[in-house]
Design a protein around this motif. Structure first.
Motif, PDB file in Angstrom:
ATOM      1  N   ARG A  78       0.813  -1.212   0.000  1.00 27.30           N
ATOM      2  CA  ARG A  78       0.000   0.000   0.000  1.00 27.30           C
ATOM      3  C   ARG A  78       0.849   1.266   0.000  1.00 27.30           C
ATOM      4  N   ASP A 193     -17.418   1.592  10.106  1.00 29.40           N
ATOM      5  CA  ASP A 193     -17.920   0.229  10.053  1.00 29.40           C
ATOM      6  C   ASP A 193     -18.779  -0.083  11.278  1.00 29.40           C
ATOM      7  N   LEU A 195     -20.073  -2.929  12.450  1.00 27.04           N
ATOM      8  CA  LEU A 195     -19.707  -4.120  13.221  1.00 27.04           C
ATOM      9  C   LEU A 195     -18.498  -3.838  14.101  1.00 27.04           C
ATOM     10  N   LEU A 196     -17.484  -3.217  13.492  1.00 25.02           N
ATOM     11  CA  LEU A 196     -16.265  -2.921  14.242  1.00 25.02           C
ATOM     12  C   LEU A 196     -16.586  -2.020  15.437  1.00 25.02           C
ATOM     13  N   VAL A 199     -18.260  -4.031  18.163  1.00 27.97           N
ATOM     14  CA  VAL A 199     -17.344  -4.940  18.849  1.00 27.97           C
ATOM     15  C   VAL A 199     -16.437  -4.163  19.791  1.00 27.97           C
ATOM     16  N   PHE A 202     -18.324  -3.252  22.750  1.00 30.70           N
ATOM     17  CA  PHE A 202     -18.544  -4.390  23.624  1.00 30.70           C
ATOM     18  C   PHE A 202     -17.281  -4.747  24.394  1.00 30.70           C
ATOM     19  N   PHE A 203     -16.147  -4.739  23.698  1.00 28.52           N
ATOM     20  CA  PHE A 203     -14.927  -5.217  24.346  1.00 28.52           C
ATOM     21  C   PHE A 203     -14.341  -4.212  25.325  1.00 28.52           C
ATOM     22  N   VAL A 206     -15.537  -4.978  28.843  1.00 22.20           N
ATOM     23  CA  VAL A 206     -15.092  -6.325  29.211  1.00 22.20           C
ATOM     24  C   VAL A 206     -13.607  -6.313  29.554  1.00 22.20           C
ATOM     25  N   THR A 327      -8.309   4.396   4.068  1.00 19.35           N
ATOM     26  CA  THR A 327      -8.513   3.186   4.861  1.00 19.35           C
ATOM     27  C   THR A 327      -9.984   2.840   5.012  1.00 19.35           C
ATOM     28  N   ASN A 328     -10.858   3.774   4.775  1.00 17.33           N
ATOM     29  CA  ASN A 328     -12.266   3.434   4.971  1.00 17.33           C
ATOM     30  C   ASN A 328     -13.029   3.346   3.662  1.00 17.33           C
TER      31      ASN A 328
ATOM     32  N   PHE B  73     -15.757 -15.129  23.920  1.00 15.44           N
ATOM     33  CA  PHE B  73     -14.929 -13.976  23.541  1.00 15.44           C
ATOM     34  C   PHE B  73     -14.060 -14.301  22.338  1.00 15.44           C
ATOM     35  N   LEU B  76     -16.214 -14.085  19.309  1.00 15.56           N
ATOM     36  CA  LEU B  76     -16.448 -12.697  18.905  1.00 15.56           C
ATOM     37  C   LEU B  76     -15.223 -12.121  18.205  1.00 15.56           C
ATOM     38  N   THR B  80     -14.931 -11.252  14.195  1.00 15.25           N
ATOM     39  CA  THR B  80     -14.722  -9.864  13.805  1.00 15.25           C
ATOM     40  C   THR B  80     -13.473  -9.712  12.956  1.00 15.25           C
ATOM     41  N   TYR B  83     -14.037 -11.007   9.531  1.00 19.45           N
ATOM     42  CA  TYR B  83     -14.827 -10.059   8.739  1.00 19.45           C
ATOM     43  C   TYR B  83     -13.951  -8.918   8.247  1.00 19.45           C
ATOM     44  N   LEU B  84     -13.086  -8.404   9.147  1.00 22.53           N
ATOM     45  CA  LEU B  84     -12.251  -7.262   8.761  1.00 22.53           C
ATOM     46  C   LEU B  84     -11.262  -7.649   7.668  1.00 22.53           C
ATOM     47  N   ARG B  87     -13.155  -8.019   4.464  1.00 24.71           N
ATOM     48  CA  ARG B  87     -13.553  -6.725   3.915  1.00 24.71           C
ATOM     49  C   ARG B  87     -12.364  -6.047   3.238  1.00 24.71           C
ATOM     50  N   GLU B  91     -12.053  -5.033  -0.669  1.00 24.73           N
ATOM     51  CA  GLU B  91     -11.748  -3.675  -1.133  1.00 24.73           C
ATOM     52  C   GLU B  91     -10.545  -3.680  -2.065  1.00 24.73           C
ATOM     53  N   GLN B  92      -9.535  -4.492  -1.701  1.00 28.96           N
ATOM     54  CA  GLN B  92      -8.346  -4.592  -2.546  1.00 28.96           C
ATOM     55  C   GLN B  92      -8.740  -5.084  -3.933  1.00 28.96           C
TER      56      GLN B  92
END
Lengths: 328, 102
Positions: A78, A193, A195-196, A199, A202-203, A206, A327-328, B73, B76, B80, B83-84, B87, B91-92
């Protein structure tokens, strides 16, 4: 059976360490290093040093892993100009090596041999009683905690621990010295994002709870400031990666306070002890437990802040001003 | 007593099988997406069975609850990160295709 496991672990650790050094590609080196850290953590568990195992897993596989991955991204396709830099570096390396490989090699072998001899002698010399274990356990009632490792780290050898906190702060200062504090402040950009974001949301509690648990349990069992600090530092890193750089969002003085409070509080406490007629870090036995818990909390906050700041700085150093949008 | 140990062994073996299958998948599958699939399967099921085996072996409700949370945990975190990574790869691919097309 258990000897077999130990032997396999020992061979595995050395093998992974060698492979990580000799791997032809940086990516392989980094991932082999993670595996090496986990093998070491398992080895520490086999040796009965659960405290060290947790720290090893958290630091080597966790924090160092994040730093290495961040560094790897720097060398990925990149950042095209950086790739050219890397190629230039890699092309320059072998030329230097081929000429004078023999002498450094001999020196390395000699040093390793000496180290091995010293290590063997040290292992040979461990007395049957397990060294200072008996002495530490005899004084345990006076230390204010019930776990010998915490008693040694925070009470009997508190000076060492205090210096260790300082070492981490020094590491951060070194990062500042290389990268400068200017790029420390960047506009806040939350991740798009969903989902991110969920998460991370959430974390965060925790990890905070688990860190606090590790901090508190250090009184009676494996755990303590450093282990808790890595978990709390992970919160900072997660938030940073999720587009909420903690140190850009809080006022500057608060950040500086968080970074230095562990070292500072420890030192002030030490001087108060001296003023009270004791020596540096000599806790009054009646309040030792509470004081150690406070010191550990402050230390954990500072170490976590320092780890977050080190990551945030290195991360932003790598990111050119134009690359953020992509990046997004 | 015997039954408990037999159940533990069965669960651990099944868990190890999934890890083995997942490793094989990571090594042999052709592209990143199928590799991710193999990896997360190994994480979820393999670790799940091993955690269940351990929970049966320890046979204490508190320990079982803690082990369950460890599994949750990891589930999760691994899904995640999967998924990242997926994704990022998508994108690439997109940007590569866009460049080739234009």
């Amino acid at each position: 059976m258990s000897v077999l496991i130990d032997i396999i672990l020992a061979i595995l650790a050395v093998y992974l360490a060698l492979q990580s050094l000799l791997a032809p590609r940086l990516t392989q080196s980094v991932f082999l290093f993670f595996a090496f850290g986990l093998a070491l953590a398992l080895a520490w568990i086999r040796l009965g040093a659960v405290d060290v195992a947790i720290t090893e897993a958290a630091i080597a596989a966790g924090f160092l892993g994040v730093l290495f991955l961040d560094a790897l991204r720097d060398f990925s396709p990149r950042g095209s100009e950086k790739k050219e830099n890397l190629e230039a570096v890699q092309n320059a390396l072998p030329k230097n090596n081929t000429k004078s490989l023999l002498l450094p090699g001999m020196a390395l072998m000699l040093g390793l041999g000496l180290f091995l001899l010293i290590a063997l002698e040290a292992v040979w010399k461990i007395p049957d009683g397990g060294g200072l274990t008996a002495a530490a356990e005899a004084l345990l009632p006076e230390s204010g905690v019930e776990h010998p490792v915490t008693a040694v780290l925070l009470n009997f050898r508190a000076y060492d621990t205090w210096l260790e906190i300082g070492v981490i702060l020094l590491g951060l200062l070194a990062v500042f010295a290389v990268g400068g504090i200017k790029i420390y402040r960047k506009p806040v950009m939350a991740t798009q994002d969903p989902l991110l974001r969920q998460v991370i949301l959430f974390f965060t509690p925790v990890l905070f709870l688990f860190g606090a648990f590790l901090l508190y349990i250090g009184k009676t069992g494996p755990g303590g400031a450093f282990q808790a600090a890595v978990l709390w530092g992970a919160i900072g890193i997660l938030l940073h990666l999720g587009g909420r750089p903690v140190f850009s969002m809080i006022p500057r003085w608060l950040g500086q306070l968080l970074l230095t409070i562990g070292l500072g509080f420890f030192l002030i406490l030490g001087f108060l002890f001296i003023a009270g007629g004791a020596t540096l870090f000599e806790y009054p036995p009646a309040h030792a437990g509470v004081l150690i818990l406070i010191v550990e909390t402050m230390a954990a906050i500072s170490i976590a802040a320092a780890l977050t700041a080190i990551f945030a700085n290195l991360n932003q150093m790598n990111e050119g001003p134009n690359e953020i949008e992509s990046t997004n | 007593m015997m039954i408990k140990e037999i159940i533990t062994v069965i669960l651990l073996v099944v868990g190890c099988f999934f890890f083995l299958a997942g490793t094989l998948g990571v090594l042999r599958f052709p592209d990143l997406f199928s590799r991710l699939h193999a990896l997360t399967k190994a994480d979820n099921l393999g670790l799940g069975f091993i955690a269940a085996g351990m929970a049966v072996y320890i046979a204490s409700p508190w320990a079982a609850l803690k082990i369950f949370f460890i599994w949750l945990f990891t589930l999760l975190a691994s899904s995640t990160s999967c998924y990242l990574i997926a994704r990022f790869q998508k994108e690439q691919n997109h940007s590569k295709n866009g460049k080739e097309g234009g």
